[in-house]
Design a protein around this motif. Structure first.
Motif, PDB file in Angstrom:
ATOM      1  N   THR A  98      43.112  12.949 -18.275  1.00 21.66           N
ATOM      2  CA  THR A  98      43.735  11.844 -19.009  1.00 21.66           C
ATOM      3  C   THR A  98      44.665  11.052 -18.096  1.00 21.66           C
ATOM      4  O   THR A  98      44.630   9.808 -18.085  1.00 21.66           O
ATOM      5  CB  THR A  98      44.513  12.388 -20.225  1.00 21.66           C
ATOM      6  OG1 THR A  98      43.626  13.141 -21.039  1.00 21.66           O
ATOM      7  CG2 THR A  98      45.132  11.271 -21.034  1.00 21.66           C
ATOM      8  N   CYS A  99      45.486  11.757 -17.330  1.00 16.61           N
ATOM      9  CA  CYS A  99      46.396  11.068 -16.403  1.00 16.61           C
ATOM     10  C   CYS A  99      45.619  10.328 -15.318  1.00 16.61           C
ATOM     11  O   CYS A  99      45.980   9.200 -14.945  1.00 16.61           O
ATOM     12  CB  CYS A  99      47.357  12.071 -15.768  1.00 16.61           C
ATOM     13  SG  CYS A  99      48.561  12.737 -16.917  1.00 16.61           S
ATOM     14  N   GLY A 101      42.532   9.145 -15.552  1.00 17.21           N
ATOM     15  CA  GLY A 101      41.918   7.969 -16.182  1.00 17.21           C
ATOM     16  C   GLY A 101      42.932   6.870 -16.410  1.00 17.21           C
ATOM     17  O   GLY A 101      42.650   5.684 -16.186  1.00 17.21           O
ATOM     18  N   GLY A 102      44.136   7.235 -16.852  1.00 21.03           N
ATOM     19  CA  GLY A 102      45.190   6.246 -17.047  1.00 21.03           C
ATOM     20  C   GLY A 102      45.611   5.595 -15.745  1.00 21.03           C
ATOM     21  O   GLY A 102      45.841   4.370 -15.680  1.00 21.03           O
ATOM     22  N   ILE A 104      43.758   5.224 -13.044  1.00 22.59           N
ATOM     23  CA  ILE A 104      42.681   4.334 -12.611  1.00 22.59           C
ATOM     24  C   ILE A 104      42.706   3.032 -13.417  1.00 22.59           C
ATOM     25  O   ILE A 104      42.566   1.940 -12.866  1.00 22.59           O
ATOM     26  CB  ILE A 104      41.314   5.046 -12.720  1.00 22.59           C
ATOM     27  CG1 ILE A 104      41.223   6.160 -11.672  1.00 22.59           C
ATOM     28  CG2 ILE A 104      40.159   4.068 -12.558  1.00 22.59           C
ATOM     29  CD1 ILE A 104      40.023   7.067 -11.834  1.00 22.59           C
ATOM     30  N   ALA A 105      42.906   3.147 -14.723  1.00 18.05           N
ATOM     31  CA  ALA A 105      42.979   1.944 -15.567  1.00 18.05           C
ATOM     32  C   ALA A 105      44.147   1.064 -15.158  1.00 18.05           C
ATOM     33  O   ALA A 105      44.007  -0.173 -15.063  1.00 18.05           O
ATOM     34  CB  ALA A 105      43.090   2.345 -17.036  1.00 18.05           C
ATOM     35  N   LEU A 106      45.311   1.644 -14.894  1.00 18.74           N
ATOM     36  CA  LEU A 106      46.468   0.862 -14.447  1.00 18.74           C
ATOM     37  C   LEU A 106      46.204   0.209 -13.098  1.00 18.74           C
ATOM     38  O   LEU A 106      46.598  -0.944 -12.859  1.00 18.74           O
ATOM     39  CB  LEU A 106      47.709   1.746 -14.367  1.00 18.74           C
ATOM     40  CG  LEU A 106      48.348   2.114 -15.698  1.00 18.74           C
ATOM     41  CD1 LEU A 106      49.477   3.115 -15.474  1.00 18.74           C
ATOM     42  CD2 LEU A 106      48.867   0.880 -16.408  1.00 18.74           C
ATOM     43  N   HIS A 107      45.524   0.924 -12.227  1.00 18.05           N
ATOM     44  CA  HIS A 107      45.207   0.350 -10.917  1.00 18.05           C
ATOM     45  C   HIS A 107      44.260  -0.841 -11.048  1.00 18.05           C
ATOM     46  O   HIS A 107      44.452  -1.868 -10.382  1.00 18.05           O
ATOM     47  CB  HIS A 107      44.593   1.425 -10.013  1.00 18.05           C
ATOM     48  CG  HIS A 107      44.288   0.940  -8.629  1.00 18.05           C
ATOM     49  ND1 HIS A 107      45.282   0.609  -7.727  1.00 18.05           N
ATOM     50  CD2 HIS A 107      43.121   0.718  -7.997  1.00 18.05           C
ATOM     51  CE1 HIS A 107      44.732   0.211  -6.601  1.00 18.05           C
ATOM     52  NE2 HIS A 107      43.389   0.272  -6.735  1.00 18.05           N
ATOM     53  N   ILE A 108      43.260  -0.727 -11.919  1.00 16.62           N
ATOM     54  CA  ILE A 108      42.314  -1.832 -12.138  1.00 16.62           C
ATOM     55  C   ILE A 108      43.050  -3.024 -12.733  1.00 16.62           C
ATOM     56  O   ILE A 108      42.866  -4.181 -12.302  1.00 16.62           O
ATOM     57  CB  ILE A 108      41.140  -1.382 -13.041  1.00 16.62           C
ATOM     58  CG1 ILE A 108      40.266  -0.395 -12.269  1.00 16.62           C
ATOM     59  CG2 ILE A 108      40.325  -2.570 -13.515  1.00 16.62           C
ATOM     60  CD1 ILE A 108      39.216   0.292 -13.121  1.00 16.62           C
ATOM     61  N   ILE A 109      43.920  -2.789 -13.707  1.00 16.25           N
ATOM     62  CA  ILE A 109      44.701  -3.883 -14.311  1.00 16.25           C
ATOM     63  C   ILE A 109      45.585  -4.514 -13.266  1.00 16.25           C
ATOM     64  O   ILE A 109      45.704  -5.751 -13.183  1.00 16.25           O
ATOM     65  CB  ILE A 109      45.512  -3.359 -15.519  1.00 16.25           C
ATOM     66  CG1 ILE A 109      44.566  -2.969 -16.663  1.00 16.25           C
ATOM     67  CG2 ILE A 109      46.530  -4.383 -15.984  1.00 16.25           C
ATOM     68  CD1 ILE A 109      45.237  -2.220 -17.794  1.00 16.25           C
ATOM     69  N   TRP A 110      46.225  -3.715 -12.435  1.00 17.04           N
ATOM     70  CA  TRP A 110      47.107  -4.223 -11.366  1.00 17.04           C
ATOM     71  C   TRP A 110      46.323  -5.126 -10.419  1.00 17.04           C
ATOM     72  O   TRP A 110      46.784  -6.205 -10.042  1.00 17.04           O
ATOM     73  CB  TRP A 110      47.721  -3.044 -10.641  1.00 17.04           C
ATOM     74  CG  TRP A 110      48.638  -3.451  -9.542  1.00 17.04           C
ATOM     75  CD1 TRP A 110      48.324  -3.675  -8.229  1.00 17.04           C
ATOM     76  CD2 TRP A 110      50.034  -3.693  -9.654  1.00 17.04           C
ATOM     77  NE1 TRP A 110      49.420  -4.035  -7.524  1.00 17.04           N
ATOM     78  CE2 TRP A 110      50.510  -4.044  -8.379  1.00 17.04           C
ATOM     79  CE3 TRP A 110      50.939  -3.634 -10.709  1.00 17.04           C
ATOM     80  CZ2 TRP A 110      51.828  -4.352  -8.131  1.00 17.04           C
ATOM     81  CZ3 TRP A 110      52.260  -3.927 -10.456  1.00 17.04           C
ATOM     82  CH2 TRP A 110      52.700  -4.291  -9.174  1.00 17.04           C
TER      83      TRP A 110
END
Length: 115
Positions: A98-99, A101-102, A104-110
């Motif tokens: 979960t951490c 995945g979170g 990776i998602a934050l990195h993509i958004i960044w």
């Protein structure tokens, strides 16, 4: 799988049977009892009284035949061992995934917002 060896009483006929699992940590006890009145005044039924474990949390059942009692005892012990195994399963892999995945998602958004 190893052969299950039931210990029996020395009485003739035997009135109890025991099987020790997990190095003696789990005991399946079977005792044949006639109908009687317990100290609390309740009627105990005759048959093969099966007990797994000791004390308040022991699992109990009364069955009409010895083969049924042995089968139920082994099946209930398998359930107990499965529950014990599940208690020791770490929940860290789910938390880690979960951490991850979170992150990776934050990195993509960044990358999308600031590039």
């Amino acid at each position: 799988m190893t052969k299950l060896i039931w210990k029996t009483s020395k009485l003739n006929p035997p009135y109890w049977w025991q099987l020790h699992l997990a190095g003696g940590m789990i005991t399946i006890s079977i005792q044949y009892r006639e109908k009687f009145y317990s100290p609390t005044g309740e009627t105990e039924h005759s048959g093969y009284h099966v007990q797994i474990g000791q004390g308040y949390d022991a699992r109990r059942n009364i069955l009409p035949s010895l083969p049924e009692a042995k089968t139920w005892g082994i099946q209930a012990a398998k359930k107990v061992l499965k529950e014990i195994r599940q208690e020791f399963q770490p929940e860290i892999p789910w938390l880690l995934l979960t951490c991850l995945g979170g992150a990776i998602a934050l990195h993509i958004i960044w990358m999308l917002l600031f590039n």
